[in-house]
Design a protein around this motif. Structure first.
Motif, PDB file in Angstrom:
ATOM      1  N   ARG A 183      28.754  -0.585 -23.772  1.00  0.00           N
ATOM      2  CA  ARG A 183      27.405  -0.453 -23.198  1.00  0.00           C
ATOM      3  C   ARG A 183      26.384  -1.308 -23.931  1.00  0.00           C
ATOM      4  O   ARG A 183      25.395  -1.743 -23.374  1.00  0.00           O
ATOM      5  N   TYR A 184      26.611  -1.530 -25.228  1.00  0.00           N
ATOM      6  CA  TYR A 184      25.666  -2.302 -26.042  1.00  0.00           C
ATOM      7  C   TYR A 184      26.110  -3.759 -26.186  1.00  0.00           C
ATOM      8  O   TYR A 184      25.437  -4.543 -26.828  1.00  0.00           O
ATOM      9  N   GLY A 185      27.272  -4.097 -25.665  1.00  0.00           N
ATOM     10  CA  GLY A 185      27.776  -5.473 -25.756  1.00  0.00           C
ATOM     11  C   GLY A 185      28.318  -5.809 -27.135  1.00  0.00           C
ATOM     12  O   GLY A 185      28.558  -6.970 -27.455  1.00  0.00           O
ATOM     13  N   GLY A 186      28.531  -4.816 -27.978  1.00  0.00           N
ATOM     14  CA  GLY A 186      29.071  -5.037 -29.328  1.00  0.00           C
ATOM     15  C   GLY A 186      29.028  -3.725 -30.081  1.00  0.00           C
ATOM     16  O   GLY A 186      28.522  -2.729 -29.551  1.00  0.00           O
ATOM     17  N   VAL A 187      29.564  -3.743 -31.313  1.00  0.00           N
ATOM     18  CA  VAL A 187      29.618  -2.491 -32.072  1.00  0.00           C
ATOM     19  C   VAL A 187      28.220  -2.116 -32.590  1.00  0.00           C
ATOM     20  O   VAL A 187      27.547  -2.908 -33.230  1.00  0.00           O
ATOM     21  N   PHE A 188      27.817  -0.892 -32.301  1.00  0.00           N
ATOM     22  CA  PHE A 188      26.523  -0.335 -32.732  1.00  0.00           C
ATOM     23  C   PHE A 188      26.840   0.506 -33.971  1.00  0.00           C
ATOM     24  O   PHE A 188      27.402   1.599 -33.863  1.00  0.00           O
ATOM     25  N   PRO A 189      26.529   0.004 -35.186  1.00  0.00           N
ATOM     26  CA  PRO A 189      27.040   0.634 -36.411  1.00  0.00           C
ATOM     27  C   PRO A 189      26.725   2.125 -36.563  1.00  0.00           C
ATOM     28  O   PRO A 189      27.591   2.904 -36.931  1.00  0.00           O
ATOM     29  N   GLU A 190      25.499   2.532 -36.267  1.00  0.00           N
ATOM     30  CA  GLU A 190      25.143   3.943 -36.453  1.00  0.00           C
ATOM     31  C   GLU A 190      25.945   4.838 -35.496  1.00  0.00           C
ATOM     32  O   GLU A 190      26.418   5.909 -35.884  1.00  0.00           O
ATOM     33  N   VAL A 191      26.118   4.361 -34.271  1.00  0.00           N
ATOM     34  CA  VAL A 191      26.920   5.117 -33.299  1.00  0.00           C
ATOM     35  C   VAL A 191      28.372   5.184 -33.779  1.00  0.00           C
ATOM     36  O   VAL A 191      29.028   6.223 -33.685  1.00  0.00           O
ATOM     37  N   ALA A 192      28.863   4.079 -34.347  1.00  0.00           N
ATOM     38  CA  ALA A 192      30.249   4.040 -34.831  1.00  0.00           C
ATOM     39  C   ALA A 192      30.475   5.095 -35.911  1.00  0.00           C
ATOM     40  O   ALA A 192      31.440   5.864 -35.843  1.00  0.00           O
ATOM     41  N   SER A 193      29.565   5.185 -36.897  1.00  0.00           N
ATOM     42  CA  SER A 193      29.801   6.172 -37.967  1.00  0.00           C
ATOM     43  C   SER A 193      29.771   7.592 -37.421  1.00  0.00           C
ATOM     44  O   SER A 193      30.565   8.439 -37.819  1.00  0.00           O
ATOM     45  N   ARG A 194      28.844   7.861 -36.495  1.00  0.00           N
ATOM     46  CA  ARG A 194      28.774   9.218 -35.935  1.00  0.00           C
ATOM     47  C   ARG A 194      30.053   9.561 -35.167  1.00  0.00           C
ATOM     48  O   ARG A 194      30.547  10.691 -35.238  1.00  0.00           O
ATOM     49  N   GLN A 195      30.597   8.588 -34.451  1.00  0.00           N
ATOM     50  CA  GLN A 195      31.847   8.837 -33.716  1.00  0.00           C
ATOM     51  C   GLN A 195      32.999   9.085 -34.694  1.00  0.00           C
ATOM     52  O   GLN A 195      33.862   9.922 -34.441  1.00  0.00           O
TER      53      GLN A 195
END
Ligand code: KG4
Ligand code: ZN
Length: 340
Positions: free
Chosen positions: A44-56
């Motif tokens: 959805r963001y066209g690349g890795v969204f770091p804050e979302v990645a850590s929460r996941q």
């Protein structure tokens, strides 16, 4: 056969957008592997969204570890050491895996082994599935081409955990170039697979894109190629974009350089075989280039071991553990490479 002590390793990998765990026996036999991908969320963001990645990772880490042990029909009592990716990667992502691994190590008293993500990609070549015929063990000296989203380099290995980095990219990594070109062509994230797919319908000779040979060095450069694609896209503005031809011509340029420089290096250093690891080693034309030549034995892992996974971390972790090169509980997120 290796005469190292047998050991079962539980490994954890959370360096980017994949929450992964695996159990591996004796550095090579894969008992179970789980990879929880966040790809759909980041697309959805066209690349890795770091804050979302850590929460996941926080949400997925314990279920992924539990599922992996269950698939292997084992409990922590059957494990000899815990291995974890310590870097390089996104700090907020790495910390989740590191803390889970430290927690398990403290709670059980098991040794903790820190693994560099890049050596993990190289060690994916050692892994085979339990139930399969034992795959031949990679032979030293070997030439390892490492091609991922963040790195592109050639390493000569003369023994376990012994990496001599001959050269690396001076600018973009090959995976990064795939991702950026995908964006220019309006193709979805992740870029590598979508460029490859678009290229299937295209002519790799349609555009004469540059190859940076950087002769006399083992380095790579992909930023000139990336700019050349961008220039073509701009030149063609207002007309229907020949996406397939652009993708195929770009991909051919990347594969050409990676393949030919690796072959040259393997000859020069008299390698017994070539290993290709990292996400870009999933690329079909790159695989075909290596697998159709007859000069060197080539080891390219199956697709699920090319992109991020914990089986590769377990393998590198096993050799660190068995050879006495573990870092212990004091380890922190330290993206140092090559390792001493
Ligand atoms: O090793 P990896 O999963 O993560 C990192 O350590 O960076 O590599 C991800 C990279 C991305 O840039 C992705 O676009 C690329 O590997 N990739 C590919 C293919 N599959 C993944 N590049 C080209 N062709 C593919 N089939
Ligand atoms: Zn990786």
């Amino acid at each position: 056969m290796s005469n190292l002590a047998p050991a079962r390793i539980l490994a954890i990998e959370t360096s980017c957008d994949e929450t992964a765990a695996a159990v591996l026996e004796n550095g090579r036999i894969l008992l179970a592997s789980t990879v929880a991908s966040q790809m759909d969320i980041h697309a959805r963001y066209g690349g890795v969204f770091p804050e979302v990645a850590s929460r996941q990772h926080v949400l997925a880490i314990l279920p992924v570890i539990e599922e992996t042990l269950a698939k292997a029909h084992l409990t922590l009592e059957n494990i000899d050491a815990v291995a974890v990716t310590r870097g390089p990667g996104l700090a907020g992502s790495l910390i989740v895996g590191m803390n889970a691994a430290k927690g398990i190590a403290i709670g059980t008293g098991l040794p903790l082994v820190g693994v560099n993500h890049l050596e993990g990609h190289i060690y994916s070549a050692w892994v085979y599935d339990s139930g399969d015929m034992p795959a031949p063990e990679p032979q030293f000296p070997l030439m390892a081409l490492l091609v991922s989203g963040g790195h592109t380099e050639l390493n000569l290995m003369e023994g376990h955990l012994n990496y001599r980095r001959l050269g690396a990219t001076l600018d973009d990594a090959s995976g990064e170039a795939f991702d950026k070109v995908a964006r220019m062509l309006g193709l979805p994230y992740p870029g590598g697979p979508s460029v490859q797919k678009a290229a299937e319908e295209g002519d790799p000779t349609a555009f004469k894109f540059p190859r940076a040979w950087l002769e006399g060095t083992w380095n790579f450069s992909f930023s000139g190629l990336k700019t050349a694609v961008l220039k073509e896209v701009k030149r063609l503005e207002g007309r229907p974009l020949p996406v397939a031809d652009l993708a195929a011509s770009f991909q051919a340029a990347v594969v050409d350089v990676l393949f030919k420089k690796t072959m040259l290096a393997a000859r020069e250093f008299e390698a017994k075989e070539i290993i290709v690891g990292g996400g870009v080693s999933a690329n079909k034309p790159l695989r075909e280039a290596f697998l159709t030549q007859k000069e060197f034995k080539v080891n390219i892992p199956r697709l699920s071991l090319c992109t991020d996974n914990a089986a590769m971390v377990a393998s590198a972790g096993y050799y660190r553990f068995a050879l006495g090169h573990q870092d212990g509980l004091g380890i922190d997120v330290l993206p140092t490479w090559p390792l001493s």
